[in-house]
Design a protein around this motif. Structure first.
Motif, short mmCIF file in Angstrom:
data_model
loop_
_atom_site.label_atom_id
_atom_site.label_comp_id
_atom_site.label_asym_id
_atom_site.label_seq_id
_atom_site.Cartn_x
_atom_site.Cartn_y
_atom_site.Cartn_z
N VAL A 50 0.85 -1.20 0.00
CA VAL A 50 0.00 0.00 0.00
C VAL A 50 0.88 1.25 0.00
O VAL A 50 2.01 1.22 0.49
CB VAL A 50 -0.95 0.02 1.22
CG1 VAL A 50 -1.99 -1.08 1.09
CG2 VAL A 50 -0.18 -0.11 2.52
N LYS A 51 0.35 2.33 -0.54
CA LYS A 51 1.15 3.55 -0.66
C LYS A 51 0.55 4.73 0.10
O LYS A 51 1.25 5.68 0.43
CB LYS A 51 1.30 3.93 -2.15
CG LYS A 51 2.06 2.89 -2.97
CD LYS A 51 2.19 3.32 -4.42
CE LYS A 51 2.97 2.28 -5.22
NZ LYS A 51 3.11 2.67 -6.65
N GLU A 52 -0.74 4.67 0.36
CA GLU A 52 -1.41 5.78 1.04
C GLU A 52 -1.57 5.49 2.54
O GLU A 52 -1.74 4.35 2.95
CB GLU A 52 -2.78 6.03 0.43
CG GLU A 52 -2.73 6.46 -1.03
CD GLU A 52 -4.12 6.71 -1.59
OE1 GLU A 52 -5.11 6.40 -0.88
OE2 GLU A 52 -4.22 7.20 -2.72
N ARG A 53 -1.51 6.54 3.33
CA ARG A 53 -1.75 6.51 4.78
C ARG A 53 -0.78 5.59 5.53
O ARG A 53 -1.12 5.05 6.58
CB ARG A 53 -3.21 6.09 5.05
CG ARG A 53 -4.20 7.14 4.58
CD ARG A 53 -5.64 6.74 4.81
NE ARG A 53 -6.10 5.77 3.84
CZ ARG A 53 -6.47 4.53 4.12
NH1 ARG A 53 -6.42 4.08 5.36
NH2 ARG A 53 -6.87 3.73 3.16
N VAL A 54 0.42 5.42 5.00
CA VAL A 54 1.46 4.64 5.68
C VAL A 54 2.76 5.43 5.66
O VAL A 54 3.18 5.92 4.60
CB VAL A 54 1.69 3.28 5.01
CG1 VAL A 54 2.83 2.55 5.70
CG2 VAL A 54 0.44 2.43 5.08
N THR A 55 3.38 5.54 6.83
CA THR A 55 4.67 6.22 6.95
C THR A 55 5.67 5.26 7.58
O THR A 55 5.34 4.54 8.52
CB THR A 55 4.55 7.48 7.84
OG1 THR A 55 3.51 8.32 7.33
CG2 THR A 55 5.86 8.25 7.88
N ILE A 56 6.89 5.26 7.05
CA ILE A 56 7.95 4.43 7.62
C ILE A 56 8.92 5.33 8.38
O ILE A 56 9.43 6.31 7.83
CB ILE A 56 8.71 3.66 6.53
CG1 ILE A 56 7.77 2.72 5.77
CG2 ILE A 56 9.86 2.86 7.15
CD1 ILE A 56 8.42 2.02 4.59
N ILE A 57 9.16 5.01 9.65
CA ILE A 57 10.15 5.71 10.45
C ILE A 57 11.32 4.76 10.64
O ILE A 57 11.23 3.77 11.36
CB ILE A 57 9.57 6.15 11.82
CG1 ILE A 57 8.43 7.16 11.61
CG2 ILE A 57 10.68 6.78 12.67
CD1 ILE A 57 7.08 6.56 11.37
N HIS A 58 12.41 5.06 9.95
CA HIS A 58 13.54 4.12 9.88
C HIS A 58 14.36 4.08 11.17
O HIS A 58 14.69 5.11 11.76
CB HIS A 58 14.46 4.50 8.72
CG HIS A 58 15.71 3.67 8.67
ND1 HIS A 58 15.71 2.34 8.31
CD2 HIS A 58 17.01 3.99 8.97
CE1 HIS A 58 16.93 1.86 8.37
NE2 HIS A 58 17.75 2.84 8.77
N THR A 59 14.66 2.87 11.59
CA THR A 59 15.62 2.63 12.66
C THR A 59 16.15 1.22 12.52
O THR A 59 15.42 0.30 12.12
CB THR A 59 15.01 2.82 14.07
OG1 THR A 59 16.02 2.57 15.05
CG2 THR A 59 13.85 1.87 14.31
N GLN A 60 17.44 1.04 12.81
CA GLN A 60 18.03 -0.29 12.71
C GLN A 60 18.07 -0.99 14.07
O GLN A 60 18.41 -2.17 14.16
CB GLN A 60 19.45 -0.20 12.15
CG GLN A 60 19.50 0.33 10.72
CD GLN A 60 20.86 0.21 10.10
OE1 GLN A 60 21.50 -0.84 10.16
NE2 GLN A 60 21.33 1.29 9.48
#
Length: 334
Positions: free
Chosen positions: A49-59
């Protein structure tokens, strides 16, 4: 829009199962936004999916064998910690994780915080019954030891959830004990029974036994965390054993058994659905300032989807803010 922070790296099948569950939820529910906390490349591998999703990156992530409190304090950039901070800072409305249970409990208490007036938040889950209605049970392991006052608050919390989220007008509250008589149990249960029987805000029906809870004897079952966790695992283990043994008998029993399985196919699927506790969602750490929900460590995409659905219902009913108001009045009254 309901904003849900998801620990994408927690659980046995992360991030695949987590992200696939989110994919389905985004498609089915137009009123949610999901924040996925975790390794961006690994998350994008499964995100459709592309809408209404946010990725907050952390390892950084919290492992299953990490000591809970130390992990929350030392791993400041862990996916679970960042998600909890988002809830505390009101950038998200709720948190979902299938990761380290102890760490999530610690994050709830140390980062999000408990509602004023509630001494010990309890871990609560909706478990299956033979009539399909289910029952809410707490505490399921957030606290190893409890006082009678804690059990009283669990009764109020569980009743509030059953009424507000599950729509039960007058939830029946039972105290888990080793007999139904009012005089049964140790000092903890006898004192808790007395408190529950005098609490006007709940419909207390007395003691209930473990053998009866899955028959729908009560809508809310209250117990201490040690006992609750043991009963939960006994229910899970029994259900898995029965379904596994039944499947083995039908597939290895020759022509008659296989014919019988074919004839019983619809009934067997119905039984499986009835016994599937994951369809009710995850375990709620109830008594905090925002919904924190723990999905089973072995959760698949379907279980994650149902947990998001559960969180959506909690946010729609505004159950936590109603609790805050209720307990604030009680504290002011004291």
């Amino acid at each position: 829009m309901k904003r849900i922070a998801v620990d994408a790296m927690g659980g046995d099948h992360a991030p695949k199962a987590i992200v696939e569950g989110v994919n389905r939820a985004i498609q089915d529910f137009s009123d949610i936004e999901v924040q996925l906390y975790g390794h961006e490349d690994k998350i994008r591998e499964y995100l459709t999916v592309k809408e209404r999703v946010t990725i907050i990156h952390t390892q950084e992530k919290i492992d299953s064998d990490d000591e809970p409190t130390k992990a929350i304090r030392r791993k400041k950039e862990a996916s679970m910690v960042l998600a909890a901070k988002a809830v505390k800072e009101e950038r998200a409305d709720a948190l979902l994780s299938a990761g380290n249970t102890g760490a999530l409990l610690a994050a709830g208490l140390l980062v999000v915080g408990r509602i004023k007036g509630i001494e010990r938040p309890g871990l609560m889950s909706t478990l299956p019954t033979t009539n399909g209605q289910g029952f809410d049970m707490l505490d399921l392991g957030a606290n190893a030891e409890n006082t009678p006052t804690h059990l009283l608050q669990y009764a109020v919390l569980g009743s509030f959830y059953a009424k507000t989220v599950r729509g039960i007008a007058k939830p029946r509250v039972g105290l888990l004990n080793n007999g139904t008589e009012a005089t049964k149990g140790d000092t903890l249960h006898k004192e808790a029974y007395d408190l529950l029987s005098r609490e006007p805000s709940i419909h207390f029906i007395g003691n209930v036994e473990a053998r009866d809870v899955m028959h729908g004897v009560a809508d809310v079952v209250v117990t201490d965390g040690f006992t609750g966790n043991a009963v939960l695992k006994a229910i899970e283990g029994t259900a898995m054993t029965i379904m596994g043994s039944l499947k083995s008998s039908l597939t290895s029993g020759g022509f008659k058994a296989k014919l019988g399985a074919l004839l019983l196919k619809d009934s067997l699927y119905q039984l499986k659905e009835t016994m599937d506790y994951s369809s009710a969602g995850g375990a709620v750490l109830f008594g905090l300032k925002a919904p924190l929900v723990k999905s089973h460590g072995s959760s698949d995409a379907q279980a994650i989807y149902h947990t998001i659905k559960q969180i959506r219902a909690m946010l729609a009913t505004d159950v936590v803010n109603q609790l805050v108001t209720t307990f604030s009045k009680e504290v002011q009254g004291d």
